[in-house]
Design a protein around this motif. Structure first.
Motif, short mmCIF file in Angstrom:
data_model
loop_
_atom_site.label_atom_id
_atom_site.label_comp_id
_atom_site.label_asym_id
_atom_site.label_seq_id
_atom_site.Cartn_x
_atom_site.Cartn_y
_atom_site.Cartn_z
N HIS A 48 0.84 -1.20 0.00
CA HIS A 48 0.00 0.00 0.00
C HIS A 48 0.88 1.25 0.00
N LEU A 74 1.20 4.17 -2.86
CA LEU A 74 1.05 5.61 -2.61
C LEU A 74 2.27 6.38 -3.10
N PHE A 126 -7.33 4.84 -7.40
CA PHE A 126 -7.33 3.94 -6.25
C PHE A 126 -7.73 2.50 -6.58
N ASP A 145 -4.91 0.15 -5.72
CA ASP A 145 -4.37 0.18 -4.37
C ASP A 145 -4.53 -1.21 -3.73
#
Length: 98
Positions: free
Chosen positions: A24, A28, A68, A71
């Motif tokens: 994760h 990011l 996202f 993600d």
């Protein structure tokens, strides 16, 4: 445009969160040009993560969702829901470190 993205985690996902945390964070970092600010939202007083809050720069909601969707927390069903709102900064000329 700026967007606030609020994620709510599924209950009892602490183990799942730990398992995918490094992936994760790497996700990011790879998307830092679009995900300007990201962090967990935590319960008081336990400090247990309840979800996340991101500020994203994107053209529209479709682009936000496209960001996202890859993600690891989203792909591996850690998230229960997502809420997306457009955000208009009150003082656009002011810079912050956060």
């Amino acid at each position: 445009m700026l967007f606030i993205v609020q994620f709510e985690d599924r209950p009892d996902v602490a183990e799942l969160r730990q398992k995918f945390l490094e992936e994760h964070f790497a996700f990011l970092d790879r998307n830092k040009d679009k995900v300007l600010i990201a962090g967990s939202v935590r319960e008081i007083p336990s400090d247990r993560p309840l979800g996340g809050l991101w500020i994203i720069e994107a053209q529209d909601e479709a682009e936000v969702r496209d960001i996202f969707k890859d993600d690891p927390f989203w792909v591996n069903a850690l998230r229960a829901s997502v809420r997306i709102n457009r955000w208009v900064k009150a003082f656009p000329d002011r810079k912050t470190l956060v």
